[in-house]
Design a protein around this motif. Structure first.
Motif, PDB file in Angstrom:
ATOM      1  N   ALA A  56       7.180  -6.580   6.404  1.00 41.60           N
ATOM      2  CA  ALA A  56       6.465  -5.805   5.106  1.00 41.60           C
ATOM      3  C   ALA A  56       7.646  -5.998   4.065  1.00 41.60           C
ATOM      4  CB  ALA A  56       6.359  -4.374   5.498  1.00 41.60           C
ATOM      5  N   GLN A  57       8.671  -5.806   4.344  1.00 43.91           N
ATOM      6  CA  GLN A  57       9.646  -5.942   3.256  1.00 43.91           C
ATOM      7  C   GLN A  57      10.056  -7.375   2.878  1.00 43.91           C
ATOM      8  OE1 GLN A  57      13.656  -4.086   3.843  1.00 43.91           O
ATOM      9  NE2 GLN A  57      14.495  -4.693   1.852  1.00 43.91           N
ATOM     10  N   HIS A  58       9.888  -8.146   3.708  1.00 44.09           N
ATOM     11  CA  HIS A  58      10.048  -9.681   3.430  1.00 44.09           C
ATOM     12  C   HIS A  58       8.690 -10.054   2.426  1.00 44.09           C
ATOM     13  CE1 HIS A  58       9.987 -14.190   4.065  1.00 44.09           C
ATOM     14  NE2 HIS A  58       8.490 -13.841   4.582  1.00 44.09           N
ATOM     15  N   SER A  59       7.583  -9.601   2.930  1.00 43.01           N
ATOM     16  CA  SER A  59       6.445  -9.936   2.058  1.00 43.01           C
ATOM     17  C   SER A  59       6.467  -9.592   0.607  1.00 43.01           C
ATOM     18  CB  SER A  59       5.126  -9.180   2.793  1.00 43.01           C
ATOM     19  OG  SER A  59       5.015  -9.714   4.012  1.00 43.01           O
ATOM     20  N   VAL A  60       7.332  -8.321   0.617  1.00 42.43           N
ATOM     21  CA  VAL A  60       7.434  -7.784  -0.906  1.00 42.43           C
ATOM     22  C   VAL A  60       8.427  -8.601  -1.534  1.00 42.43           C
ATOM     23  CG1 VAL A  60       8.317  -5.849  -2.467  1.00 42.43           C
ATOM     24  CG2 VAL A  60       6.671  -5.380  -0.441  1.00 42.43           C
ATOM     25  N   VAL A  62       8.936 -11.809  -1.101  1.00 40.42           N
ATOM     26  CA  VAL A  62       8.435 -13.078  -1.431  1.00 40.42           C
ATOM     27  C   VAL A  62       7.383 -12.884  -2.641  1.00 40.42           C
ATOM     28  CG1 VAL A  62       6.390 -14.570  -0.500  1.00 40.42           C
ATOM     29  CG2 VAL A  62       8.419 -14.015   1.062  1.00 40.42           C
ATOM     30  N   LEU A  63       6.745 -11.933  -2.751  1.00 41.54           N
ATOM     31  CA  LEU A  63       6.083 -11.334  -3.937  1.00 41.54           C
ATOM     32  C   LEU A  63       7.011 -11.697  -5.001  1.00 41.54           C
ATOM     33  CD1 LEU A  63       3.299 -10.716  -5.150  1.00 41.54           C
ATOM     34  CD2 LEU A  63       3.685  -8.408  -4.554  1.00 41.54           C
ATOM     35  N   GLU A 173      16.229  -9.799 -11.033  1.00 42.51           N
ATOM     36  CA  GLU A 173      16.558  -8.392 -11.154  1.00 42.51           C
ATOM     37  C   GLU A 173      16.010  -7.723 -10.096  1.00 42.51           C
ATOM     38  OE1 GLU A 173      14.924  -5.013 -14.303  1.00 42.51           O
ATOM     39  OE2 GLU A 173      14.207  -6.949 -14.616  1.00 42.51           O
ATOM     40  N   GLY A 174      16.913  -6.666  -9.646  1.00 36.61           N
ATOM     41  CA  GLY A 174      16.438  -5.843  -8.461  1.00 36.61           C
ATOM     42  C   GLY A 174      16.853  -6.489  -7.091  1.00 36.61           C
ATOM     43  N   PHE A 175      17.690  -7.415  -7.064  1.00 37.20           N
ATOM     44  CA  PHE A 175      17.837  -8.212  -5.791  1.00 37.20           C
ATOM     45  C   PHE A 175      18.350  -7.282  -4.819  1.00 37.20           C
ATOM     46  CE2 PHE A 175      20.580 -10.654  -3.105  1.00 37.20           C
ATOM     47  CZ  PHE A 175      19.631 -11.386  -2.166  1.00 37.20           C
ATOM     48  N   GLU A 176      19.280  -6.445  -5.214  1.00 37.77           N
ATOM     49  CA  GLU A 176      20.141  -5.510  -4.083  1.00 37.77           C
ATOM     50  C   GLU A 176      19.132  -4.605  -3.555  1.00 37.77           C
ATOM     51  OE1 GLU A 176      23.093  -6.014  -2.908  1.00 37.77           O
ATOM     52  OE2 GLU A 176      23.500  -7.758  -4.147  1.00 37.77           O
ATOM     53  N   ARG A 177      18.234  -4.185  -4.442  1.00 37.87           N
ATOM     54  CA  ARG A 177      17.097  -3.161  -3.655  1.00 37.87           C
ATOM     55  C   ARG A 177      16.105  -3.823  -2.767  1.00 37.87           C
ATOM     56  NH1 ARG A 177      12.432  -2.890  -5.668  1.00 37.87           N
ATOM     57  NH2 ARG A 177      12.662  -4.115  -7.279  1.00 37.87           N
ATOM     58  N   LEU A 178      16.012  -5.089  -3.134  1.00 38.84           N
ATOM     59  CA  LEU A 178      14.925  -5.969  -2.214  1.00 38.84           C
ATOM     60  C   LEU A 178      15.700  -6.242  -0.693  1.00 38.84           C
ATOM     61  CD1 LEU A 178      13.193  -7.871  -5.067  1.00 38.84           C
ATOM     62  CD2 LEU A 178      12.239  -6.213  -3.708  1.00 38.84           C
TER      63      LEU A 178
END
Length: 204
Positions: A56-60, A62-63, A173-178
């Protein structure tokens, strides 16, 4: 596909019975997809962090990469991107080397499930070839980032398997969160949130 005497359906928490060999879009529920993907670990669980890095996190991830690479992508294209691994909610995340060794009907089952998911969310069974390639590019870039930051790969090794990243991380932007592995509930909520927002933006 030939059907044997064994049960070929799975009961989902929504109450649906999903036929794995001949799936109906009517038996596909977003809550079941999110529930399954939030509990399936990427890289067979061999990742850093306090939680598994879920599909699920991987899918976000990738999005978000897809959005960064295709800034004019519409809601339909983005929905294809976030759902690109949806069959894994019932099939699990089988790593690429094992898929290659398995052979058989694995790919056919995966494609049938993917098609049923797309139809459930008012998408054509398959994306256009150009869009498919764009999503695969985002998927490979996500795999590179996960490999280096979570799965213990050296950067040069990851580049051999997944290719060169398109942009430096300071531009993402926001890579650390992702990339920080999320708890199961957060992964579930974030995946559902993205899908629901994109569905709401689809043309009537």
């Amino acid at each position: 596909m030939a059907r044997g005497s064994q049960r070929a359906w799975q009961r989902m928490l929504s109450g649906r019975r999903l036929d794995l060999l001949d799936p109906s879009p009517l038996d596909v529920e977003l809550s079941d997809i999110a529930h399954g993907l939030a509990r399936v670990a990427r890289w067979n669980g061999q990742t850093l962090g306090d939680y598994p890095f879920s599909v699920a996190q991987h899918s976000v991830l990738v999005l978000e990469i897809f959005r960064a690479l295709q800034r004019d992508a519409d809601a339909r294209a983005q929905l294809y991107a976030v759902l690109h691994d949806a069959p894994e909610y019932v099939m699990g995340d089988i790593i690429s080397p094992f898929k290659a060794a398995m052979g058989g009907n694995y790919k056919e089952v995966e494609e049938r499930l993917q098609g049923a998911v797309h139809l459930r969310f008012a998408l054509p069974v398959s994306p256009a070839p150009a869009l498919y390639r764009q999503i695969k590019r985002a998927d490979r870039e996500a795999a590179y980032l996960e490999a280096v930051h979570l799965a213990g790969f050296a950067a040069d090794e990851a580049r051999r398997f997944f290719g060169e990243p398109s942009f430096p991380l300071y531009e993402f932007e926001g890579f650390e969160r992702l990339i920080r592995p999320w708890p199961t509930r957060e992964a579930f909520d974030r995946f559902i949130g993205e899908v629901e927002q994109l569905i709401a933006r689809l043309p009537a």
